[in-house]
Design an enzyme around this catalytic site. Structure first.
Site, PDB file in Angstrom:
ATOM      1  N   CYS A  60       0.789  -1.184   0.030  1.00 27.49           N
ATOM      2  CA  CYS A  60       0.042  -0.043  -0.027  1.00 27.49           C
ATOM      3  C   CYS A  60       0.940   1.193   0.056  1.00 27.49           C
ATOM      4  CB  CYS A  60      -1.032  -0.043   1.151  1.00 27.49           C
ATOM      5  SG  CYS A  60      -2.113  -1.530   1.236  1.00 27.49           S
TER       6      CYS A  60
HETATM    7  C1  UGA Z   1      -1.576   0.773   5.413  1.00 27.88           C
HETATM    8  C2  UGA Z   1      -2.074   1.545   6.300  1.00 27.88           C
HETATM    9  O1  UGA Z   1      -1.693   1.719   7.722  1.00 27.88           O
HETATM   10  C3  UGA Z   1      -3.767   1.394   6.254  1.00 27.88           C
HETATM   11  O2  UGA Z   1      -4.310   2.354   7.046  1.00 27.88           O
HETATM   12  C4  UGA Z   1      -4.219   1.478   4.837  1.00 27.88           C
HETATM   13  O3  UGA Z   1      -5.502   0.926   4.644  1.00 27.88           O
HETATM   14  C5  UGA Z   1      -3.544   0.220   4.180  1.00 27.88           C
HETATM   15  O4  UGA Z   1      -1.866   0.674   4.298  1.00 27.88           O
HETATM   16  C6  UGA Z   1      -3.895   0.427   2.722  1.00 27.88           C
HETATM   17  O5  UGA Z   1      -3.944   1.291   1.905  1.00 27.88           O
HETATM   18  O6  UGA Z   1      -4.603  -0.464   2.249  1.00 27.88           O
HETATM   19  P1  UGA Z   1      -0.379  -1.734   5.638  1.00 27.88           P
HETATM   20  O7  UGA Z   1       0.140  -1.631   4.490  1.00 27.88           O
HETATM   21  O8  UGA Z   1      -1.158  -3.080   5.983  1.00 27.88           O
HETATM   22  O9  UGA Z   1      -1.511  -0.490   6.045  1.00 27.88           O
HETATM   23  O10 UGA Z   1       0.778  -1.710   6.843  1.00 27.88           O
HETATM   24  P2  UGA Z   1       1.186  -0.758   8.193  1.00 27.88           P
HETATM   25  O11 UGA Z   1       0.709  -1.612   9.315  1.00 27.88           O
HETATM   26  O12 UGA Z   1       0.577   0.667   7.924  1.00 27.88           O
HETATM   27  O13 UGA Z   1       2.696  -0.495   7.742  1.00 27.88           O
HETATM   28  C7  UGA Z   1       3.327  -0.242   6.795  1.00 27.88           C
HETATM   29  C8  UGA Z   1       4.751  -0.248   6.650  1.00 27.88           C
HETATM   30  O14 UGA Z   1       5.452   0.866   7.568  1.00 27.88           O
HETATM   31  C9  UGA Z   1       5.481  -1.578   7.096  1.00 27.88           C
HETATM   32  O15 UGA Z   1       6.603  -1.880   6.169  1.00 27.88           O
HETATM   33  C10 UGA Z   1       5.747  -1.155   8.398  1.00 27.88           C
HETATM   34  O16 UGA Z   1       6.826  -1.958   9.303  1.00 27.88           O
HETATM   35  C11 UGA Z   1       6.213   0.161   8.625  1.00 27.88           C
HETATM   36  N1  UGA Z   1       6.133   0.782   9.884  1.00 27.88           N
HETATM   37  C12 UGA Z   1       4.777   1.056  10.305  1.00 27.88           C
HETATM   38  C13 UGA Z   1       7.406   1.420  10.589  1.00 27.88           C
HETATM   39  O17 UGA Z   1       8.389   1.438   9.740  1.00 27.88           O
HETATM   40  N2  UGA Z   1       7.328   2.281  11.612  1.00 27.88           N
HETATM   41  C14 UGA Z   1       6.341   2.268  12.178  1.00 27.88           C
HETATM   42  O18 UGA Z   1       6.108   2.934  13.136  1.00 27.88           O
HETATM   43  C15 UGA Z   1       4.929   1.708  11.665  1.00 27.88           C
END
Ligand code: UGA
Length: 430
Positions: free
Chosen positions: A266
Protein backbone atom coordinates in the site's frame (compact mmCIF):
# COMPACT_ATOMS: atom_id res chain seq x y z
CA UNK A 1 -29.92 -3.87 3.96
CA UNK A 2 -29.10 -6.16 1.00
CA UNK A 3 -25.51 -5.53 -0.02
CA UNK A 4 -23.37 -6.87 -2.88
CA UNK A 5 -19.59 -6.50 -2.81
CA UNK A 6 -17.61 -6.88 -6.03
CA UNK A 7 -14.08 -8.09 -5.37
CA UNK A 8 -13.50 -10.45 -2.45
CA UNK A 9 -9.89 -9.67 -1.61
CA UNK A 10 -8.85 -8.63 1.87
CA UNK A 11 -10.82 -5.37 1.71
CA UNK A 12 -14.02 -6.76 0.14
CA UNK A 13 -14.15 -9.90 2.23
CA UNK A 14 -13.32 -8.12 5.50
CA UNK A 15 -15.92 -5.42 4.84
CA UNK A 16 -18.47 -8.04 3.76
CA UNK A 17 -17.92 -10.15 6.85
CA UNK A 18 -18.05 -7.10 9.13
CA UNK A 19 -21.26 -5.79 7.54
CA UNK A 20 -22.85 -9.24 7.67
CA UNK A 21 -22.09 -9.38 11.38
CA UNK A 22 -24.12 -6.18 11.75
CA UNK A 23 -27.12 -8.03 10.31
CA UNK A 24 -26.84 -6.88 6.72
CA UNK A 25 -27.48 -9.47 4.03
CA UNK A 26 -24.23 -9.63 2.04
CA UNK A 27 -23.22 -11.29 -1.24
CA UNK A 28 -19.50 -11.24 -1.99
CA UNK A 29 -18.72 -11.51 -5.70
CA UNK A 30 -15.47 -12.73 -7.22
CA UNK A 31 -14.39 -14.14 -10.57
CA UNK A 32 -12.32 -16.82 -8.84
CA UNK A 33 -14.56 -19.90 -8.39
CA UNK A 34 -12.24 -21.55 -5.91
CA UNK A 35 -12.33 -18.45 -3.69
CA UNK A 36 -16.12 -18.31 -3.91
CA UNK A 37 -16.35 -21.99 -2.93
CA UNK A 38 -14.15 -21.47 0.09
CA UNK A 39 -16.11 -18.43 1.28
CA UNK A 40 -19.37 -20.36 0.97
CA UNK A 41 -17.84 -23.03 3.20
CA UNK A 42 -17.03 -20.34 5.75
CA UNK A 43 -13.28 -20.50 5.05
CA UNK A 44 -11.50 -17.22 4.24
CA UNK A 45 -9.07 -17.60 1.29
CA UNK A 46 -6.70 -15.19 3.06
CA UNK A 47 -5.42 -15.08 6.63
CA UNK A 48 -6.68 -12.17 8.74
CA UNK A 49 -6.89 -12.32 12.52
CA UNK A 50 -10.43 -13.23 13.66
CA UNK A 51 -11.78 -13.49 10.10
CA UNK A 52 -12.11 -17.25 10.01
CA UNK A 53 -14.32 -17.36 13.15
CA UNK A 54 -16.55 -14.44 12.13
CA UNK A 55 -16.89 -15.61 8.52
CA UNK A 56 -17.94 -19.07 9.64
CA UNK A 57 -20.54 -17.48 11.91
CA UNK A 58 -22.08 -15.15 9.32
CA UNK A 59 -22.11 -17.85 6.61
CA UNK A 60 -23.80 -20.36 8.90
CA UNK A 61 -26.35 -17.75 9.99
CA UNK A 62 -27.13 -17.11 6.31
CA UNK A 63 -26.03 -13.44 6.39
CA UNK A 64 -23.19 -13.86 3.89
CA UNK A 65 -22.78 -15.86 0.72
CA UNK A 66 -20.40 -15.67 -2.23
CA UNK A 67 -21.07 -15.86 -5.94
CA UNK A 68 -19.41 -15.46 -9.33
CA UNK A 69 -22.58 -13.92 -10.77
CA UNK A 70 -22.28 -10.12 -10.61
CA UNK A 71 -25.60 -9.43 -12.35
CA UNK A 72 -27.66 -11.53 -9.93
CA UNK A 73 -25.81 -10.17 -6.88
CA UNK A 74 -26.33 -6.54 -7.91
CA UNK A 75 -29.95 -7.08 -8.97
CA UNK A 76 -30.81 -8.63 -5.62
CA UNK A 77 -29.20 -5.90 -3.53
CA UNK A 78 -29.83 -2.23 -2.64
CA UNK A 79 -26.20 -1.24 -2.41
CA UNK A 80 -23.09 -2.40 -4.32
CA UNK A 81 -19.54 -1.85 -3.09
CA UNK A 82 -16.76 -1.94 -5.71
CA UNK A 83 -13.62 -3.18 -3.97
CA UNK A 84 -11.37 -4.55 -6.70
CA UNK A 85 -7.63 -3.81 -6.89
CA UNK A 86 -6.03 -0.78 -8.54
CA UNK A 87 -2.46 -2.05 -9.07
CA UNK A 88 0.50 0.20 -9.84
CA UNK A 89 1.60 0.63 -13.46
CA UNK A 90 5.22 1.15 -14.50
CA UNK A 91 5.29 4.93 -14.18
CA UNK A 92 3.71 4.84 -10.71
CA UNK A 93 0.15 5.66 -11.77
CA UNK A 94 -2.72 3.24 -11.05
CA UNK A 95 -4.36 0.78 -13.39
CA UNK A 96 -8.11 1.48 -13.45
CA UNK A 97 -9.07 -1.43 -15.69
CA UNK A 98 -10.45 -3.71 -12.94
CA UNK A 99 -12.54 -1.04 -11.29
CA UNK A 100 -13.90 0.14 -14.64
CA UNK A 101 -14.80 -3.43 -15.56
CA UNK A 102 -16.51 -3.91 -12.20
CA UNK A 103 -18.52 -0.73 -12.83
CA UNK A 104 -19.52 -1.99 -16.29
CA UNK A 105 -20.66 -5.35 -14.92
CA UNK A 106 -22.54 -3.79 -12.03
CA UNK A 107 -24.11 -1.21 -14.34
CA UNK A 108 -25.48 -3.89 -16.66
CA UNK A 109 -27.38 -5.44 -13.77
CA UNK A 110 -29.02 -2.16 -12.88
CA UNK A 111 -30.50 -1.86 -16.34
CA UNK A 112 -32.99 -4.55 -15.33
CA UNK A 113 -33.84 -3.00 -11.96
CA UNK A 114 -36.50 -0.46 -11.09
CA UNK A 115 -35.56 0.46 -7.53
CA UNK A 116 -33.03 3.15 -6.48
CA UNK A 117 -29.54 1.67 -6.08
CA UNK A 118 -26.38 2.96 -4.41
CA UNK A 119 -22.88 2.29 -5.78
CA UNK A 120 -20.00 2.69 -3.35
CA UNK A 121 -16.41 2.88 -4.61
CA UNK A 122 -14.10 1.32 -2.03
CA UNK A 123 -11.16 0.71 -4.34
CA UNK A 124 -8.32 3.20 -3.89
CA UNK A 125 -8.63 5.62 -6.84
CA UNK A 126 -7.04 9.00 -7.51
CA UNK A 127 -9.17 12.17 -7.15
CA UNK A 128 -11.93 12.66 -9.74
CA UNK A 129 -11.84 9.01 -10.90
CA UNK A 130 -15.37 8.41 -9.60
CA UNK A 131 -16.70 11.52 -11.31
CA UNK A 132 -14.78 11.25 -14.57
CA UNK A 133 -14.63 7.49 -15.11
CA UNK A 134 -16.99 5.52 -12.89
CA UNK A 135 -20.16 7.62 -13.05
CA UNK A 136 -20.05 7.94 -16.87
CA UNK A 137 -19.65 4.14 -17.15
CA UNK A 138 -22.55 3.56 -14.76
CA UNK A 139 -24.81 5.99 -16.66
CA UNK A 140 -23.87 4.46 -19.99
CA UNK A 141 -24.35 0.85 -18.91
CA UNK A 142 -27.57 1.42 -16.97
CA UNK A 143 -29.13 3.95 -19.29
CA UNK A 144 -30.11 5.71 -16.04
CA UNK A 145 -29.26 8.99 -14.38
CA UNK A 146 -27.04 9.46 -11.34
CA UNK A 147 -28.81 11.39 -8.58
CA UNK A 148 -32.21 10.19 -9.82
CA UNK A 149 -32.14 6.43 -10.41
CA UNK A 150 -28.99 5.64 -8.53
CA UNK A 151 -26.59 7.23 -6.08
CA UNK A 152 -22.80 7.11 -5.78
CA UNK A 153 -20.43 7.31 -2.80
CA UNK A 154 -16.68 6.98 -2.40
CA UNK A 155 -15.80 5.27 0.86
CA UNK A 156 -12.04 4.76 1.28
CA UNK A 157 -10.72 1.93 3.41
CA UNK A 158 -8.06 2.30 6.09
CA UNK A 159 -7.55 -1.38 6.90
CA UNK A 160 -4.12 -2.68 7.82
CA UNK A 161 -3.06 -6.10 6.64
CA UNK A 162 -3.18 -8.52 9.55
CA UNK A 163 -5.59 -6.44 11.64
CA UNK A 164 -8.08 -5.67 8.88
CA UNK A 165 -11.14 -7.08 10.64
CA UNK A 166 -10.47 -5.24 13.89
CA UNK A 167 -9.80 -2.03 11.91
CA UNK A 168 -13.11 -2.49 10.07
CA UNK A 169 -15.13 -3.19 13.20
CA UNK A 170 -13.49 -0.44 15.28
CA UNK A 171 -12.52 2.32 12.85
CA UNK A 172 -11.01 5.70 13.85
CA UNK A 173 -13.30 7.29 11.32
CA UNK A 174 -15.55 6.49 8.39
CA UNK A 175 -15.18 8.78 5.39
CA UNK A 176 -18.17 9.08 3.09
CA UNK A 177 -17.60 10.99 -0.13
CA UNK A 178 -21.04 11.58 -1.65
CA UNK A 179 -22.44 12.48 -5.04
CA UNK A 180 -25.45 13.99 -3.29
CA UNK A 181 -27.06 13.99 0.15
CA UNK A 182 -29.34 11.04 -0.59
CA UNK A 183 -26.36 8.82 -1.53
CA UNK A 184 -24.54 9.79 1.67
CA UNK A 185 -27.65 9.18 3.80
CA UNK A 186 -28.04 5.63 2.50
CA UNK A 187 -24.39 4.79 3.21
CA UNK A 188 -24.43 6.47 6.62
CA UNK A 189 -27.44 4.31 7.48
CA UNK A 190 -25.42 1.16 6.67
CA UNK A 191 -22.74 2.26 9.13
CA UNK A 192 -25.23 3.37 11.80
CA UNK A 193 -24.13 0.61 14.19
CA UNK A 194 -20.46 1.60 14.09
CA UNK A 195 -19.42 3.73 17.02
CA UNK A 196 -17.13 6.26 15.37
CA UNK A 197 -16.98 9.65 13.72
CA UNK A 198 -18.46 9.78 10.23
CA UNK A 199 -17.05 12.44 7.96
CA UNK A 200 -19.07 13.37 4.88
CA UNK A 201 -17.19 14.99 2.03
CA UNK A 202 -17.21 15.45 -1.72
CA UNK A 203 -16.34 12.40 -3.83
CA UNK A 204 -12.95 13.77 -4.82
CA UNK A 205 -12.01 14.81 -1.26
CA UNK A 206 -12.71 11.24 -0.07
CA UNK A 207 -10.49 9.88 -2.85
CA UNK A 208 -7.65 12.19 -1.83
CA UNK A 209 -8.08 11.48 1.90
CA UNK A 210 -7.04 7.88 1.26
CA UNK A 211 -3.81 8.84 -0.56
CA UNK A 212 -3.00 11.65 1.83
CA UNK A 213 -3.53 9.35 4.84
CA UNK A 214 -1.07 6.73 3.64
CA UNK A 215 1.35 9.45 2.51
CA UNK A 216 1.38 11.23 5.87
CA UNK A 217 2.01 7.94 7.68
CA UNK A 218 4.89 7.11 5.31
CA UNK A 219 6.21 10.65 5.88
CA UNK A 220 6.19 10.15 9.65
CA UNK A 221 8.22 6.96 9.31
CA UNK A 222 10.74 8.42 6.86
CA UNK A 223 11.12 11.40 9.17
CA UNK A 224 11.80 9.33 12.27
CA UNK A 225 14.17 7.09 10.29
CA UNK A 226 16.21 10.17 9.44
CA UNK A 227 16.23 11.26 13.10
CA UNK A 228 17.23 7.68 13.96
CA UNK A 229 20.23 7.89 11.65
CA UNK A 230 21.35 11.02 13.51
CA UNK A 231 20.70 9.36 16.88
CA UNK A 232 22.95 6.47 15.90
CA UNK A 233 25.87 8.86 15.44
CA UNK A 234 25.19 10.53 18.79
CA UNK A 235 24.49 7.34 20.76
CA UNK A 236 20.93 8.44 21.49
CA UNK A 237 18.02 5.98 21.62
CA UNK A 238 15.66 7.16 18.87
CA UNK A 239 12.76 5.34 20.52
CA UNK A 240 13.16 7.61 23.55
CA UNK A 241 13.13 10.58 21.20
CA UNK A 242 9.98 9.22 19.51
CA UNK A 243 8.33 8.84 22.93
CA UNK A 244 9.16 12.46 23.67
CA UNK A 245 7.81 13.77 20.38
CA UNK A 246 4.80 11.44 20.49
CA UNK A 247 3.55 12.85 23.79
CA UNK A 248 2.60 15.97 21.88
CA UNK A 249 -1.04 15.29 20.97
CA UNK A 250 -0.58 17.17 17.73
CA UNK A 251 1.96 14.58 16.60
CA UNK A 252 1.11 11.36 18.55
CA UNK A 253 3.38 8.35 19.03
CA UNK A 254 1.93 6.10 16.29
CA UNK A 255 4.12 5.37 13.25
CA UNK A 256 7.22 6.81 14.85
CA UNK A 257 9.04 3.49 15.19
CA UNK A 258 12.15 3.78 13.12
CA UNK A 259 13.53 0.79 11.27
CA UNK A 260 14.82 -0.38 7.92
CA UNK A 261 12.10 1.44 5.94
CA UNK A 262 8.42 1.00 5.13
CA UNK A 263 7.12 -1.52 2.61
CA UNK A 264 4.03 -3.54 1.78
CA UNK A 265 1.53 -3.34 -1.03
CA UNK A 266 0.00 0.00 0.00
CA UNK A 267 2.41 2.74 1.09
CA UNK A 268 4.84 2.34 -1.86
CA UNK A 269 2.00 2.16 -4.40
CA UNK A 270 -0.07 4.99 -2.94
CA UNK A 271 2.74 7.46 -2.30
CA UNK A 272 4.09 6.90 -5.82
CA UNK A 273 0.62 7.20 -7.35
CA UNK A 274 0.07 10.52 -5.57
CA UNK A 275 3.43 11.84 -6.78
CA UNK A 276 2.69 10.78 -10.34
CA UNK A 277 -0.82 12.33 -10.12
CA UNK A 278 0.65 15.61 -8.86
CA UNK A 279 3.30 15.63 -11.59
CA UNK A 280 0.65 15.22 -14.28
CA UNK A 281 -1.03 18.34 -12.90
CA UNK A 282 2.19 20.33 -12.56
CA UNK A 283 1.99 20.39 -8.78
CA UNK A 284 5.36 20.04 -7.05
CA UNK A 285 5.71 17.02 -4.78
CA UNK A 286 9.09 17.76 -3.19
CA UNK A 287 8.14 16.43 0.25
CA UNK A 288 6.75 13.13 -1.00
CA UNK A 289 9.63 12.56 -3.42
CA UNK A 290 12.06 12.95 -0.52
CA UNK A 291 9.95 10.59 1.57
CA UNK A 292 10.32 7.89 -1.11
CA UNK A 293 14.04 8.59 -1.74
CA UNK A 294 14.81 8.53 1.95
CA UNK A 295 12.99 5.21 2.31
CA UNK A 296 14.92 3.66 -0.59
CA UNK A 297 18.22 4.64 1.07
CA UNK A 298 17.04 3.51 4.49
CA UNK A 299 16.39 -0.06 3.40
CA UNK A 300 20.07 -0.93 3.06
CA UNK A 301 21.51 1.33 5.81
CA UNK A 302 21.71 -1.77 8.00
CA UNK A 303 24.18 -3.31 5.55
CA UNK A 304 26.33 -0.16 5.84
CA UNK A 305 26.31 -0.60 9.62
CA UNK A 306 27.28 -4.22 9.24
CA UNK A 307 30.15 -3.24 6.97
CA UNK A 308 31.52 -0.97 9.71
CA UNK A 309 31.80 -4.06 11.93
CA UNK A 310 32.89 -6.95 9.70
CA UNK A 311 34.13 -7.79 6.23
CA UNK A 312 30.93 -8.96 4.57
CA UNK A 313 32.56 -10.87 1.71
CA UNK A 314 32.56 -14.58 2.54
CA UNK A 315 30.79 -14.02 5.86
CA UNK A 316 27.72 -15.95 6.92
CA UNK A 317 24.91 -13.50 7.69
CA UNK A 318 21.63 -14.54 9.34
CA UNK A 319 18.68 -12.47 8.12
CA UNK A 320 15.85 -12.72 10.64
CA UNK A 321 12.49 -11.56 9.32
CA UNK A 322 11.47 -11.36 5.66
CA UNK A 323 7.85 -10.14 5.75
CA UNK A 324 7.28 -6.37 5.35
CA UNK A 325 5.83 -6.38 8.88
CA UNK A 326 5.03 -9.00 11.51
CA UNK A 327 1.93 -11.25 11.46
CA UNK A 328 1.83 -11.49 7.67
CA UNK A 329 3.48 -13.67 5.01
CA UNK A 330 3.51 -10.72 2.60
CA UNK A 331 6.95 -9.77 1.26
CA UNK A 332 5.82 -7.18 -1.28
CA UNK A 333 8.29 -4.26 -1.16
CA UNK A 334 9.76 -5.68 2.01
CA UNK A 335 13.09 -4.08 2.97
CA UNK A 336 14.43 -7.65 3.37
CA UNK A 337 14.40 -8.02 -0.44
CA UNK A 338 16.87 -5.15 -0.92
CA UNK A 339 18.94 -6.11 2.11
CA UNK A 340 19.44 -9.67 0.85
CA UNK A 341 20.22 -8.42 -2.67
CA UNK A 342 22.87 -6.07 -1.27
CA UNK A 343 24.37 -8.82 0.92
CA UNK A 344 24.55 -11.16 -2.07
CA UNK A 345 26.24 -8.48 -4.17
CA UNK A 346 28.83 -8.21 -1.42
CA UNK A 347 29.37 -12.00 -1.56
CA UNK A 348 27.86 -12.86 1.81
CA UNK A 349 26.49 -16.30 2.54
CA UNK A 350 22.90 -15.47 3.52
CA UNK A 351 20.82 -17.75 5.74
CA UNK A 352 17.30 -16.40 6.19
CA UNK A 353 14.44 -17.23 8.52
CA UNK A 354 10.88 -15.94 8.89
CA UNK A 355 7.99 -17.65 10.71
CA UNK A 356 5.56 -17.06 7.80
CA UNK A 357 7.12 -15.47 4.75
CA UNK A 358 9.83 -17.88 3.55
CA UNK A 359 7.79 -19.46 0.74
CA UNK A 360 7.04 -16.03 -0.71
CA UNK A 361 10.65 -14.88 -0.41
CA UNK A 362 11.86 -18.06 -2.14
CA UNK A 363 10.15 -16.79 -5.30
CA UNK A 364 12.29 -13.64 -5.19
CA UNK A 365 15.60 -14.91 -3.76
CA UNK A 366 16.18 -18.53 -4.75
CA UNK A 367 19.92 -18.68 -4.27
CA UNK A 368 20.14 -18.13 -0.52
CA UNK A 369 19.72 -20.64 2.29
CA UNK A 370 16.54 -20.80 4.34
CA UNK A 371 16.54 -22.05 7.93
CA UNK A 372 13.78 -23.65 10.01
CA UNK A 373 14.33 -21.41 13.01
CA UNK A 374 16.16 -18.27 14.08
CA UNK A 375 18.69 -20.41 15.99
CA UNK A 376 19.41 -22.49 12.90
CA UNK A 377 19.98 -19.36 10.80
CA UNK A 378 22.32 -17.99 13.49
CA UNK A 379 24.39 -21.18 13.82
CA UNK A 380 27.93 -20.36 12.69
CA UNK A 381 26.93 -16.83 11.58
CA UNK A 382 29.30 -13.87 11.69
CA UNK A 383 26.33 -11.54 12.25
CA UNK A 384 22.55 -11.57 12.51
CA UNK A 385 20.30 -8.78 11.19
CA UNK A 386 16.80 -8.41 12.62
CA UNK A 387 14.60 -6.98 9.89
CA UNK A 388 11.01 -7.72 10.97
CA UNK A 389 9.98 -7.38 14.62
CA UNK A 390 8.28 -10.74 15.01
CA UNK A 391 7.46 -11.53 18.65
CA UNK A 392 9.58 -14.67 18.63
CA UNK A 393 12.73 -12.65 17.90
CA UNK A 394 12.30 -11.04 21.32
CA UNK A 395 13.12 -14.43 22.82
CA UNK A 396 16.67 -14.85 21.50
CA UNK A 397 18.90 -16.15 24.28
CA UNK A 398 22.54 -16.44 25.22
CA UNK A 399 22.42 -20.00 23.82
CA UNK A 400 21.48 -18.61 20.40
CA UNK A 401 24.44 -16.25 20.57
CA UNK A 402 26.73 -19.07 21.61
CA UNK A 403 25.84 -20.78 18.34
CA UNK A 404 27.24 -17.86 16.36
CA UNK A 405 30.80 -17.68 15.07
CA UNK A 406 30.79 -14.00 16.04
CA UNK A 407 28.03 -12.80 18.43
CA UNK A 408 27.01 -9.69 16.55
CA UNK A 409 23.28 -8.87 16.38
CA UNK A 410 22.14 -5.72 14.60
CA UNK A 411 18.58 -4.76 15.37
CA UNK A 412 16.72 -3.24 12.46
CA UNK A 413 13.82 -2.95 14.90
CA UNK A 414 14.24 -2.19 18.55
CA UNK A 415 14.06 -5.48 20.45
CA UNK A 416 15.35 -4.47 23.92
CA UNK A 417 17.78 -7.32 24.41
CA UNK A 418 18.96 -6.49 27.89
CA UNK A 419 20.82 -9.78 28.44
CA UNK A 420 22.34 -9.73 25.00
CA UNK A 421 23.54 -6.15 25.38
CA UNK A 422 25.42 -7.06 28.53
CA UNK A 423 27.16 -10.05 27.03
CA UNK A 424 27.65 -9.39 23.36
CA UNK A 425 28.69 -6.92 20.84
CA UNK A 426 25.01 -6.33 19.99
CA UNK A 427 24.33 -3.07 18.25
CA UNK A 428 21.01 -1.53 19.02
CA UNK A 429 19.86 0.10 15.84
CA UNK A 430 18.04 2.21 14.85
C1 UGA B 1 -1.42 0.68 5.43
C2 UGA B 1 -2.20 1.68 6.30
O1 UGA B 1 -1.73 1.63 7.66
C3 UGA B 1 -3.70 1.37 6.29
O2 UGA B 1 -4.41 2.37 7.02
C4 UGA B 1 -4.19 1.36 4.83
O3 UGA B 1 -5.58 1.02 4.74
C5 UGA B 1 -3.40 0.31 4.06
O4 UGA B 1 -1.98 0.67 4.12
C6 UGA B 1 -3.91 0.32 2.65
O5 UGA B 1 -3.73 1.30 1.93
O6 UGA B 1 -4.62 -0.64 2.26
P1 UGA B 1 -0.43 -1.80 5.76
O7 UGA B 1 0.23 -1.63 4.44
O8 UGA B 1 -1.15 -3.07 6.06
O9 UGA B 1 -1.52 -0.61 6.02
O10 UGA B 1 0.73 -1.69 6.82
P2 UGA B 1 1.14 -0.75 8.06
O11 UGA B 1 0.85 -1.47 9.31
O12 UGA B 1 0.60 0.61 7.90
O13 UGA B 1 2.75 -0.72 7.85
C7 UGA B 1 3.32 -0.20 6.65
C8 UGA B 1 4.82 -0.23 6.71
O14 UGA B 1 5.32 0.75 7.62
C9 UGA B 1 5.43 -1.56 7.19
O15 UGA B 1 6.56 -1.84 6.40
C10 UGA B 1 5.81 -1.28 8.62
O16 UGA B 1 6.87 -2.10 9.09
C11 UGA B 1 6.25 0.17 8.52
N1 UGA B 1 6.18 0.90 9.81
C12 UGA B 1 4.99 1.13 10.41
C13 UGA B 1 7.36 1.38 10.37
O17 UGA B 1 8.47 1.20 9.82
N2 UGA B 1 7.28 2.10 11.54
C14 UGA B 1 6.10 2.36 12.16
O18 UGA B 1 6.12 3.02 13.21
C15 UGA B 1 4.94 1.85 11.59
Amino acid sequence: MDISIIGSGYVGLTAGTGLASKDHNVTCVDIDEEKVGKINNGEPPIYEEGLSELLEEVVSEGNLKASTNTIEAVKNSDVTFLSVGTPMQDEGSINLEYVKQAARDAGKALMEKEKYHLFVIKSTVVPKTTEEHIIPILEEETGKKVGEDFGVCMNPEFLREGTALDDFMNPDRIVIGEYDEKSGDVLEDIYSEFDTEILRTSLRAAELIKYASNSVLATKISFINEIGNLCKKLDIDVYEVADGIGLDERVNREFLNSGPGWGGSCFPKDVRALISFMEERNVESDVLESVVDSNEKQKTKIVELLEEEIDISGSHIAVLGLAFKPRTDDVRNSPAIDIIRELKEKNALVKAYDPQAMENMKEIHQSIEYADSASEAMKGAHAALIITHWDEFHDLTMEDLDLMENPLVIEGRKMDYEILEKHTKGISWP
